[in-house]
Design a protein around this motif. Structure first.
Motif, mmCIF file in Angstrom:
data_model
loop_
_atom_site.group_PDB
_atom_site.id
_atom_site.type_symbol
_atom_site.label_atom_id
_atom_site.label_comp_id
_atom_site.label_asym_id
_atom_site.label_seq_id
_atom_site.Cartn_x
_atom_site.Cartn_y
_atom_site.Cartn_z
ATOM 1 N N HIS A 185 0.837 -1.203 0.000
ATOM 2 C CA HIS A 185 0.000 0.000 0.000
ATOM 3 C C HIS A 185 0.870 1.249 0.000
ATOM 4 N N LEU A 195 -6.492 1.289 1.826
ATOM 5 C CA LEU A 195 -5.728 0.913 3.024
ATOM 6 C C LEU A 195 -6.655 0.820 4.237
ATOM 7 N N VAL A 228 5.220 -1.067 8.349
ATOM 8 C CA VAL A 228 5.323 0.222 7.675
ATOM 9 C C VAL A 228 6.792 0.457 7.341
ATOM 10 N N MET A 231 2.782 -1.330 4.204
ATOM 11 C CA MET A 231 2.585 0.037 3.732
ATOM 12 C C MET A 231 3.957 0.654 3.470
#
Lengths: 418, 448
Positions: free
Chosen positions: A126, A137, A149, A234
């Protein structure tokens, strides 16, 4: 062939501010915004709050239909510009439609940078660039229990916080330190420990070596050989100016589209503003300064110059300007916030009150403020920005400024305004 | 026409830092005494002599906090003029505080959100709480909103000097008076700028004529009587200079005032014959350079004192006399409204002080500041009089600035010696003392 006196590519802060500035001076010239978006204008800055569910997509419209109609600004959606031809003063959209212009503003913002990590292309990674990204998301989060992340810029940190609050197990891969553009290592530590205290795993000093698919999720192998797995990945490793459409146009680019102090490019009747522009840095040279207040400044100047407003001001130069609210904390950074330049003699006053996570750093040079950052001790960033821009001599009030920066700065500005 | 809005004005020189405004704000906004909730901040000056400073939202017309907001949580309210904050939309990112250079929107640690002044819906608690009138709710904007809706009864393109505020004055006045009037404009700047002529394309859109310098008031008195005879209510309006009022025009004006003839006589006082070569008149102040009071070896500008014409008019005991300044439009409008009402039955005399950019040698952009400084130094005193109420001052000047600060803004005084300046300061002080005595200690009534 449609024509617009003022043709603006983009529909976020820089573009909207330019349209406003044009209308302040030219009530009649046609203004058209071309955007690849399908939605009314919104701010990229709001996207983390869409992900967390705090904001609803329909509530964050920066300018509604009524404003567009009243201001005589036409918004053309689904109109991604793929080519600019200054010779014919025209642009071409992805759908092949050609628009001609008298004056053109390029405010196309930035695109996410995807790091070259083996396997990253094979998994669902993402990014947070558009409203559609944010909605995707947000929806993916609802079915996930863990997330990784990559990157600890504002975008990555906001998303990680939202995920932690939503109960996900979050790991954040941080190459150097969080928000290093805005905060010193000591401030970064405070921010980092707030995240750790709220259950996020902060993997500092690590980069991803490889990524692979694992079930519906992914597994990331770190540079030290460890592997962590999660349902969601992400990527928040930064943005870079989106300017591929300029190929062959003759518009000069470096890290961004090169713009002068009126936001003019090297090509006649073409301006650039916002995160795509590389313009004067307040500290010397040119820089891409991808922040919202900078985009607003650029847009205002570009619009005024396009409309030949005699009141146009030269861009004084961009600098770091940000505010950051995380968990129960709030932080501010104005001017030189993170890494200080090697040259120059700085007078640094840095205090950490670790017990209450209170922090403040004042950086001065030759009696002038050049950087202010604080955590959980508010001091008006707009006022600090003015003191830096005006190079206000703080020598006579230095002791008071160091003791009570907020009250002293407010007092100074109140005097300066009168 | 765009709307203008009321606003909170801070008079730093009246503030003693008592903090009642902050307490009132905190109470109004939170119900408690925690000053963290106050949206107005009074800051002590840097030294004992320095005034207090202010941090307060200015409800900007072009608000930067709004443009910096990514959440569409801030907006300029087109009806009230305040910048409205929507707490449901706000995501607490604090970017608005980057946009504001006045510390008008700031973080409130007690709520962990931003807060800003909303003017309490037009009745600001801080203003009511201030015991020193250091905060004032300025309503001048209302004047411009209502005047803007009325027809401008002068045509476009009057040829006044750049910076001259007579045009502002007469356009406002005639808008307020309305079309049922006859205007007399005796020789002077006002006809000189092209106001006479009523074909709708040049001059004005109402009957306007050009009497002699000497007979303005008597002509208006006669015309009014004729209208009374035919039973039509029409207002008589004189727009005269100080020459047409204080000098050549005085005999007929004095007669009309003595008979309390129904009319509104406005003296636009620029302290001399500025239209014909800047000669001195009877109201030219001591020390002024004019073409007939030159500056040389033996003469250093006007030698005699200006006669205080509005006081002379007051002593005619006519129905209404007032002084005014275009630097204080609420005050002017309040007096104009009274004068219009009075002029149906008796004489209303308005004496408007009108600095002249050309004849006084003032840069055009400084005219409004000069108007304000006239009043702040007490060179000009704003007051009104009716036979029933006597004289009342209408503007408080708590700490008058030295008259020198006013004089130095003006080229016609640039030759003044320190002795001359001291002399002018003395006469100003005497004038104020005399007026205060005439006011018998009556409380100053401010028109805001």
């Amino acid at each position: 062939m449609p024509h617009s006196t003022y043709l603006i590519v983009g529909s976020s802060h820089a573009a909207l501010e330019a349209a406003t500035a044009i209308r302040l001076h030219d009530a009649e010239g046609s203004i058209t915004l071309l955007t690849r978006e399908t939605r009314l204008p919104y701010s990229p800055t709001i996207l983390p709050y869409i992900v967390s569910g705090r904001s609803k997509p329909d509530d964050v419209v920066l300018r509604d239909e009524a404003w567009l109609a009243q201001s005589g600004v036409a918004l053309r959606r689904n109109s991604e510009v793929v080519r600019v031809d200054p010779a014919t003063k025209s642009v071409t959209t992805a759908a092949g439609k050609v628009w001609t212009y008298d004056k053109l503003l390029l405010a196309t913002g930035g695109s996410p940078v995807i790091p070259a990590v083996p396997g990253l292309g094979d998994v669902k990674a993402h990014v947070l660039h558009t409203m559609d990204d944010a909605i995707a998301l947000r929806d993916a989060m609802s079915g996930a229990r863990s997330a990784i992340v990559l990157g600890a810029g504002l975008c990555g940190m906001h998303v990680a916080e939202g995920m932690a609050k939503a109960g996900l197990t979050v790991s954040v891969l941080i190459r150097s330190r969080p928000l290093r553009e805005y905060f010193s290592p000591r401030a970064g530590n405070l921010i980092q420990s707030a995240f750790a205290g709220n259950g996020a795993q902060m993997l500092v000093g690590h980069t991803p070596a490889a990524v692979e698919r694992r079930g519906d999720g992914c597994a990331v192998t770190l540079d030290d050989g460890r592997t962590i797995a999660a349902d969601l990945l992400m990527v928040g490793t930064g943005v870079s100016p989106a300017m591929g459409y300029l190929e062959g146009s003759g518009v000069e680019t470096a890290r961004g589209i090169l713009a002068d102090d009126r936001m003019r490019t090297n090509v006649a009747d073409v301006w650039a503003a916002g995160d795509v522009a590389e313009a004067r840095s307040f500290w010397g040279g040119k820089a891409v300064n991808g922040i919202l207040p900078g985009a607003v400044e650029h847009g205002r100047i570009a619009g005024a110059d396009m409309a030949q407003d005699a009141g146009v001001r030269s861009f004084p130069g961009g600098m770091g300007l940000n505010t950051y609210h995380y968990f129960e904390h709030h932080a501010v950074s104005v001017g030189l916030g993170g890494q200080l330049p090697d040259s120059g003699e700085f007078d640094i006053d840095e205090h950490v009150d670790a017990g209450r996570e209170k922090y403040r750093r004042i950086v001065m040079k030759a009696g002038r403020l050049v950087g202010f950052a604080s955590i959980d001790e508010f001091a008006d960033p707009g006022v600090m920005w003015q003191l830096i821009l005006r190079r206000t001599d703080l020598t006579p009030v230095k002791a008071a400024f160091l003791a009570e920066p907020q009250a002293t700065a407010r007092r100074l500005m109140s005097q300066l305004w009168r | 026409m765009g709307l203008s809005f009321n606003t909170i004005q801070f008079h730093a020189e009246r503030c003693d830092g008592c903090g009642d405004c902050m307490l009132a704000c905190a109470r109004a906004k939170s119900g408690g005494d925690d000053l963290a909730h106050s949206r107005i901040r009074i800051l002590p000056g840097t030294g004992a002599a320095d005034p207090f400073e202010l941090a307060l939202c200015r409800q900007c017309a072009d608000p930067k906090c709004v443009t910096e907001c990514p959440a569409a949580a801030l907006a300029k309210n087109a009806t009230t003029g305040t910048i409205d904050w929507d707490g449901d939309k706000c995501v607490d990112c604090l970017l608005c505080t980057v946009g504001c250079a006045y510390a008008g929107i700031a973080y409130n640690p007690a709520t962990a959100r931003v807060s800003k002044c909303d003017t309490c819906g037009g009745e600001p608690a801080c203003v009511k709480a201030c015991p020193h009138e250091a905060l004032e709710w300025r309503t001048a904007a209302g004047i411009f909103n209502t005047a803007g809706d009325k027809e401008d009864l002068f045509v476009r393109g009057l040829a006044g000097c750049q910076g001259c505020n007579s045009e502002l004055l007469i356009r406002h006045t005639l808008r307020r008076v309305g079309p049922e009037c006859v205007v007399a404009a005796p020789p002077g700047c006002i006809p000189g700028m092209g106001t006479v002529g009523f074909n709708g394309i040049t001059g004005s859109k109402v009957p306007i004529f050009h009497p002699l310098l000497t007979n303005t008031a008597s002509m208006l008195a006669g015309i009014k009587r004729q209208y009374n005879r035919v039973g039509r209510e029409v207002l008589m309006l004189a727009l005269a200079g100080d020459g047409g009022t204080a000098d050549a025009g005085f005999a007929s004006l004095s007669g009309a005032a003595g008979r309390d003839e129904p009319m509104l006589f406005i003296c636009v006082d620029n302290e001399g014959y500025m239209n014909t070569g800047m000669q001195a008149s009877g109201v030219t102040p001591y020390g002024s350079w004019t073409s007939t009071t030159p500056v040389g070896e033996s003469l250093h500008g006007e030698r005699s004192e200006a006669k205080n014409l509005p006081v002379i008019m007051m002593n005619h005991n006519c129905s209404y006399v007032a002084t005014a300044s275009t630097g204080f439009m609420e005050d002017y409008y309040a007096k104009l409204d009274k004068a219009i009402a009075v002029a149906k039955t008796g004489m209303a005399y308005l004496h408007v002080y009108t600095p002249c950019p050309t004849g006084w040698r003032i840069p055009p952009e400084n005219i409004s500041e000069v108007c304000r400084m006239q009043v702040r130094t007490n060179f000009v005193v704003l007051w009104e009089y009716t036979p029933r109420t006597g004289l009342r001052l209408t503007h408080r000047v708590d700490k008058p600035r030295p008259v020198e600060e006013y004089l130095k803004l003006i080229g016609k005084y640039k030759h003044l010696s320190p002795e001359q300046v001291a002399h002018i300061q003395r006469t100003v002080d005497e004038k104020v003392a005399n007026l205060q005595q005439m006011a018998h200690g009556a409380r100053t009534v401010e028109y805001a």
